[in-house]
Scaffold this active site. Structure first.
Site, PDB file in Angstrom:
ATOM      1  N   GLU A   5     -40.199 118.718  29.918  1.00 58.71           N
ATOM      2  CA  GLU A   5     -41.273 119.523  29.352  1.00 58.71           C
ATOM      3  C   GLU A   5     -42.495 119.593  30.275  1.00 58.71           C
ATOM      4  OE1 GLU A   5     -42.685 118.083  25.598  1.00 58.71           O
ATOM      5  OE2 GLU A   5     -43.628 119.990  25.083  1.00 58.71           O
ATOM      6  N   ASP A   6     -42.854 118.469  30.862  1.00 59.74           N
ATOM      7  CA  ASP A   6     -44.156 118.392  31.535  1.00 59.74           C
ATOM      8  C   ASP A   6     -44.101 118.362  33.055  1.00 59.74           C
ATOM      9  OD1 ASP A   6     -45.282 118.324  29.070  1.00 59.74           O
ATOM     10  OD2 ASP A   6     -45.607 116.149  29.015  1.00 59.74           O
TER      11      ASP A   6
END
Ligand code: MN
Length: 715
Positions: A76-77
């Site tokens: 996600e990051d």
């Protein structure tokens, strides 16, 4: 921040066969991927996945789960991709990381309905691999622990609200008590700042004055266990602020009344010692009746086991004691995963390696649909059942929605048949009152009582329904038999023939019916006419064409309305047929009414929601749509019945009669149904003009300090 070798040691402590290389690869991969990213606290971002992994080692989770925790924010990051992770760590771990990522994407909505919907997807994702949920819970726990670094109060409140609505109930559902408590207490000040502040203030004050009790209780318990040669560990800890607040809010108890500012826990070796310890405690301190809960023989759906009791302890203060074995304590605090590790010593992990996963899945299978789960976990543990107690502490297990009457029938059919009221947790309760978990229910009975057809509307258990229906069927049959005999007597008389039971018995044979009773019943319920019976007994009558007008006799017995039925202010009647106000529903002007053309009875007037109409749903031709003339046309007085719960104090009944008189009503009959120490239940027959009149009397009664409840009775 946890160092690489520390993490390895933490896992190794419970899993000696750990794949060290795999864990090292994950550590380095995540550290590199997050690079220079920082958290709101200013810490390197990598500290977060590391802490999440640390939390999961406390639950003694397997290596794959720890690796997933380290990697959980990389897709996600960071620039890392699913394919990369699959290549480096295998498809199983990649799928789990992907699962956590997907759950995180569901976070950012706040309306309850939306959350419930997310929740469904959530459950779906979980059932693929429950470990995804565990990583997500640990992720949320660490985020909550560091929530104070987030500067915007609205954001803190939103995240906390979601934690309370979704994650804390989930932790509870899968039996992770400790995590649930921490999540709740961390969320509490952000969601309900004022409540939090006032409760903490009050608790500080109360604890300042009760702290010495804790030591006294612990010392006393340790002493008596030693005297009884029982090895036990005694712990006394403060209750969690949010759980206290929940109790105040949902159970409506005041803070001073809370026995449980402290929770005392007695931990012993095995189940047998649990019951021994209970006996020892009850021997020294008096138990508060009805508050003993045995979750050992009846575990909660999440696997929780313990005995809870409330006793009158030192300084006459109520204290709550939980008794459980070491094993039960581990399950309660850390969940089933830790339990399996504990049980199997990590050495022979083959075969049992994933048993805890199986356990968790089974627990979750018992969950109802998400909306209901969301709603219920806020208050109670059970979806489909309520567990209630008799005054003696016996457990009665009922389906959700069960009422006092269901409880009475569950105790015994006879108790159900004669119940007139109940007390729930010592307070008077109506028969239709729905029961909640842990309610102590006392049933009040009266020999004069009989099952009412109207109970069928609110009972939920099969046992109660069957008993009520059987009784009303029998009752109806009895009435038909009486009525049938009267009709026949009448029509014999009209034909100037001698009426004998013998003649009817003979006719029964010819008609293939069961004795005279069979004939009476069929005549009474209108299946056969009195005329046809007459013609079987006296065949010569067949040819005479006398009195064939309606083929039936009109009764003028006690069933009819006293004050000249023919002049009732009712529109829509059939001329020539007698009219009777039915006694089952006591219709009043203002009620929506229906007439039923009944053989031998004329027109019976019922309220449109009267249960007696059910019998006629298949025969619409018997229905008459009736209405009342405007009330001013009539000085007619009608009888209505009300059901009244009165406090048992001097002057209560006198005051009721005065209230009725003040409102120009008249009490024509008082039926005492039940008297007990502090309440009595009566039925009043009131003479009133119409519904409006009755409503105003009921309103006046409701306002009286002597009256705990009053309702119009339809049976
Ligand atoms: Mn995270």
């Amino acid at each position: 921040m946890i160092r690489q070798y520390e993490l390895i040691d933490m896992v190794k402590a419970y899993d000696p066969e750990l794949d060290e290389m795999l864990l090292n690869r994950a550590y380095v991969f995540s550290m590199k991927a997050h690079g220079m990213q920082k958290r709101a606290s200013g810490d390197p971002y990598f500290s977060h996945p590391l802490e999440v992994a640390g939390i999961l080692t406390e639950m003694q989770l397997d290596c794959d789960t720890i690796v997933t925790a380290l990697l959980h924010d990389t897709i996600e990051d960071t620039v890392a991709t699913y394919e990369q992770i699959e290549e480096l760590f295998g498809v199983d771990i990649a799928k789990m990381v992907d699962g956590v990522t997907k759950l995180s994407e569901l976070e950012y909505t706040s309306e309850t309905s939306k959350q419930a919907e997310n929740f469904r997807k959530f459950l779906l994702a979980m059932s693929n691999d429950i470990r995804v949920l565990l990583v997500k819970l640990a992720d949320r726990l660490h985020n909550m622990r560091t929530l104070h670094h987030i500067s915007k109060p609205e954001k803190r409140a939103r995240i906390s609200r979601e934690t309370l609505d979704i994650y804390a109930p989930l932790a509870e559902r899968i039996g992770m008590q400790e995590m649930m408590n921490e999540l709740e207490d961390l969320s509490f000040p952000h969601v309900y700042p004022e409540a939090y502040e006032s409760i903490m203030k009050r608790l500080d004050y109360l604890y300042a004055n009760t702290e010495n009790i804790r030591d006294e209780v612990i010392n006393e318990l340790e002493k008596i266990f030693a005297q009884n040669f029982l090895e036990a560990e005694v712990i006394g800890r403060r209750k969690h602020p949010y759980s206290i607040w929940k109790k105040i809010t949902y159970r409506d108890v005041s803070l001073e009344n809370q026995a449980d500012l402290f929770a005392f826990r007695v931990i012993v070796d095995d189940v047998e010692d649990c019951y021994k310890a209970l006996g020892v405690i009850h021997n020294v301190w008096q138990a508060v009746p009805g508050l003993l809960k045995d979750y050992i023989s009846m575990p909660k759906p999440n696997g929780y086991q313990s005995i809870h009791t409330v006793v009158i302890g030192p300084q006459r203060k109520r204290i709550e004691v939980q008794i459980r074995s070491t094993e039960m304590d581990i399950i309660a605090e850390k969940g089933v995963a830790a339990h399996w590790r504990y049980k199997n010593d990590a050495s022979k992990k083959d075969g049992v390696h994933y048993r805890w996963l199986q356990d968790l899945l089974e627990i979750l299978e018992h969950a109802a649909d998400p909306e209901e789960f969301l709603e219920h976990t806020k208050i109670a543990m059970y979806q489909n059942q309520v567990f209630c107690f008799t005054p003696k502490g016996e457990l009665i297990n009922l389906p959700a929605g069960s009422t006092v009457v269901d409880f009475a029938y569950a105790v015994h059919t006879k108790v159900g048949d004669t119940c007139v009221g109940g007390k729930v947790n010592g307070e008077p309760a109506q028969l239709k009152r729905k029961l909640s978990n842990g309610d102590q229910v006392e049933i009040l009975t009266s020999k004069a009582q009989k099952p009412h057809q109207s109970w069928d509307k609110f009972v939920v258990t099969g046992k109660a329904k069957v008993a009520i229906r059987r009784y009303t069927r029998q009752q109806q049959k009895k009435e038909y038999i009486e009525l049938g005999e009267e009709i026949l007597k009448h029509s014999f008389e009209q034909e100037k023939r001698e009426y004998t039971k013998k003649a009817i018995t003979a006719a029964a044979k010819k008609m293939n019916l069961k004795g005279s009773g069979g004939v009476f019943e069929k005549v009474g319920n209108g299946e056969i006419s009195d005329r046809s019976v007459l013609e079987i007994v006296f065949p010569s009558l067949k040819d005479s064409n006398a009195s064939k007008s309606h083929g039936s006799i009109v009764l003028d017995n006690k069933r009819s309305h006293k004050a000249g039925d023919q002049h009732l202010p009712i529109k829509g009647l059939t001329p020539g047929l007698p009219v009777h106000i039915s006694k089952c529903c006591h219709p009043l002007p203002g009620d929506r009414i229906i007439g039923i053309i009944a053989t031998g009875k004329g027109i019976m007037v019922h309220t449109i929601d009267c249960q007696a109409l059910d019998v006629y749903t298949e025969t619409p031709e018997l229905w008459l749509d009736l209405s009342w003339h405007p009330p001013e046309n009539s000085a007619e007085i009608f009888v209505a019945r009300v059901d009244l719960h009165l406090k048992h104090v001097t002057g209560a009944l006198a005051s009721v009669l005065a209230i009725v008189a003040q409102d120009e009503g008249n009490v024509s009959n008082v039926i005492f149904n039940e008297r007990s120490a502090d309440v009595f239940r009566i039925e009043l027959d009131l003479e009133v003009r119409d519904v409006k009149h009755l409503t105003s009397i009921i309103a006046a009664l409701r306002a009286s300090k002597y009256v705990s409840s009053v309702e119009r009775a339809f049976a």
